[in-house]
Enzyme design. Structure first.
Site, PDB file in Angstrom:
ATOM      1  N   LYS A 119      -0.435  -4.275  -3.320  1.00 27.99           N
ATOM      2  CA  LYS A 119      -1.773  -3.668  -2.897  1.00 27.99           C
ATOM      3  C   LYS A 119      -2.004  -2.222  -3.142  1.00 27.99           C
ATOM      4  O   LYS A 119      -1.259  -1.413  -2.701  1.00 27.99           O
ATOM      5  CB  LYS A 119      -1.867  -3.769  -1.380  1.00 27.99           C
ATOM      6  N   SER A 151       0.891  -1.195   0.052  1.00 27.26           N
ATOM      7  CA  SER A 151      -0.100  -0.032  -0.165  1.00 27.26           C
ATOM      8  C   SER A 151       0.778   1.376   0.007  1.00 27.26           C
ATOM      9  O   SER A 151       1.515   1.499  -0.886  1.00 27.26           O
ATOM     10  CB  SER A 151      -0.993   0.050   1.199  1.00 27.26           C
ATOM     11  N   ASP A 173      10.403   5.221 -10.327  1.00 27.87           N
ATOM     12  CA  ASP A 173      10.113   5.799 -11.270  1.00 27.87           C
ATOM     13  C   ASP A 173      10.585   7.073 -11.799  1.00 27.87           C
ATOM     14  O   ASP A 173      10.842   7.240 -12.962  1.00 27.87           O
ATOM     15  CB  ASP A 173       8.741   5.714 -11.595  1.00 27.87           C
TER      16      ASP A 173
END
Length: 527
Positions: A322, A297, A308
């Site tokens: 998740k 999460s 990224d």
């Protein structure tokens, strides 16, 4: 409640409902033509429950039937849309709130007896005189020592509204001592440890994303920078997430202006994208993030944003996967639901969420990773080659569920001898550490620096003492060659467990455990 239990509840409920409808139809056939009631799908459940209440042969608990129907309905959606009864909802919110009402101690249960590890400074227990090493025998009139009393039940009995009193009876130096403690507000810290690994590398371990996470991590990072930190190892292993906004705030601390952090989107949820504002205090800190299969999460939001944006290096194993956004909907009776309204996507467009079409596969995903060899071989990591994305620097990353680290670190199973496994099974290491503390309470409790702690541990002759303890207490003896094969792995654990009883607490534990933490060793060695 797992899927099988949910299915059983649903089957039982439907059995009751069908039985009631059959009974209504049978009675109608005796008295008059069968009635047909026009009803839409959305109101059918209300009608059925109404008919049960008015016509069922026996008394029923309509509330329980309603809750069973809610659980069953949500189970048809996704694994994270759930119903939470009042007790569970309160516990969940308390865990993430940053504080709770209680007596202010940290304890563990190495041998069926709760032992106080830490008395929170300024808390009710410190004010009344509880000390580390005290054995908790009773809470009010309930005996909790030596009776296999569940640890979560111990916590519930000690917690309670601020201002109320609880009688805690402890054993100290062979004497049973009662303490009447007035409960109060206790701060809950989410930073488990923060210290310098070497002259330029700092370490922070974050257990969860609570209401205080941003402030705690920011203060810990700033303090380490003051000590000379240029590089931070940020440990999110086993961090199952928490508040979304705290993850955003932390990402903002490390990312440059206009860097994408995450976006969310759903059928009824318009796309919302979040970007860094450029005011982060730690944009120049070299960053390494540790993740594993239990990082989920909000942990994955942070890890995905760092990866990224090519802002730092990820080390460890593939994260949980998740990436569903839950909206809390609370009811006046204290219960509530957590309803999935959107999905998270990393800056490159990856969906964090792993597939959940098969509920059994989803529930046992981590087990399947073990059996498939993913925990010991990077080549066995499951990636979806049809979901290829690029970081801002052009590096390839994959979607399909979870975040795959840049540096894979397998689980180390090479030193798990029969002796080591037998000790683990009986928690011999934890009970040995407690025994050492009992015999060295005054000196160990006073240690507040690593130099003195290391010197104290060196004087103990831990190898000899531990083997004698394991043989005497648990009947575990190392066979020829076993101790030599295990000692390099076991000794740092023992030193760490004993060190936790000093004033350095968990900082001592994690620092002394470093030699056998293979993921940390890779992170330290990585440029």
């Amino acid at each position: 409640m797992d899927q099988k239990q949910i299915s059983s509840v649903w089957v039982a409920l439907m059995g009751v409902l069908i039985g009631v409808l059959l009974a209504i139809t049978w009675q109608s056939a005796l008295r008059s033509p069968t009635r047909k009631i026009r009803v839409g799908a959305s109101s059918k459940i209300d009608l059925v429950l109404d008919q049960i209440q008015k016509r069922y042969v026996d008394t029923v608990d309509t509330g329980k039937l309603t809750e069973a129907a809610i659980v069953a309905a949500l189970a048809e959606l996704d694994p994270h849309s759930v119903y939470m009864p009042p007790v569970l909802l309160e516990e969940s919110e308390t865990e993430l709130a940053g504080n709770f009402d209680g007596i202010g101690i940290q304890f563990n249960v190495p041998n069926d007896t709760a032992i106080v590890l830490e008395v929170i400074p300024g808390g009710p227990s410190e004010k009344i005189g509880l000390l580390p090493g005290d054995r908790i025998l009773r809470v009010d009139d309930k005996t909790i020592a030596g009776v296999q009393f569940p640890q979560d039940s111990m916590v519930r009995r000690m917690k309670g509204p601020a201002g109320t009193k609880v009688l805690i009876t402890v054993r100290r130096d062979g004497e049973d001592i009662p303490f009447e403690i007035t409960r109060g507000k206790i701060p809950v810290h989410c930073v488990d440890a923060a210290f310098m690994v070497n002259d330029t590398t700092g370490y922070i371990r974050l257990s969860k994303f609570t209401r205080t996470t941003f402030n705690e991590v920011s203060h810990a990072t700033a303090a380490l920078i003051d000590e000379g930190m240029k590089r931070l190892i940020f440990d999110l292993r086993d961090n199952t997430g928490g508040y979304f906004d705290q993850s955003l705030l932390l990402c903002n601390q490390f990312l440059p202006k206009d860097a994408s952090i995450v976006y969310m989107e759903g059928l009824h949820q318009k796309r919302e994208e979040y970007k860094a504002d450029g005011n982060g205090m730690f944009q120049q800190v070299n960053l390494v993030v540790l993740i594993n299969e239990n990082s989920a999460s909000s942990s994955e939001i942070f890890a995905g944003a760092i990866q990224d944006n090519d802002r730092g290096l990820l080390v460890g194993r593939r994260s949980f996967g998740k990436g569903l956004v839950q909206e809390p909907i609370n009811f006046s009776d204290g219960s509530g639901i957590r309803l999935t309204i959107a999905r998270y996507y990393t800056p490159s467009g990856r969906c964090i969420q792993k597939p959940y079409d098969n509920s059994d596969e989803y529930a046992y995903d981590i087990y399947h990773r073990y059996t498939a060899g993913e925990m010991i071989s990077a080549d066995s990591i499951r990636v979806d080659s049809t979901q290829i994305y690029k970081t801002v620097g052009g590096w390839t990353v994959y979607g399909g569920g979870g975040i795959t680290p840049d540096r894979f670190v397998p689980i180390d199973t090479t030193r798990a001898t029969r002796f080591y496994i037998a000790c683990n099974r009986k928690a011999t290491q934890m009970r040995f550490a407690s025994d050492i503390f009992d015999h060295n309470k005054a000196s160990l409790s006073a240690i507040d620096n690593y130099k003195d702690l290391e010197a104290f541990l060196d004087r103990l002759d831990i190898p000899t003492q531990f083997q004698r303890f394991a043989a005497r207490k648990d009947g575990i003896k190392a066979q020829p060659g076993e101790w030599a094969a295990t000692k390099d792995y076991l000794l740092p654990q023992l030193r760490a467990l004993i060190g936790r009883y000093s004033k350095l607490g968990d900082n001592a534990f994690y620092k002394l455990y470093l030699p056998v933490d293979t993921t940390m060793q890779v992170a330290i060695a990585t440029n």
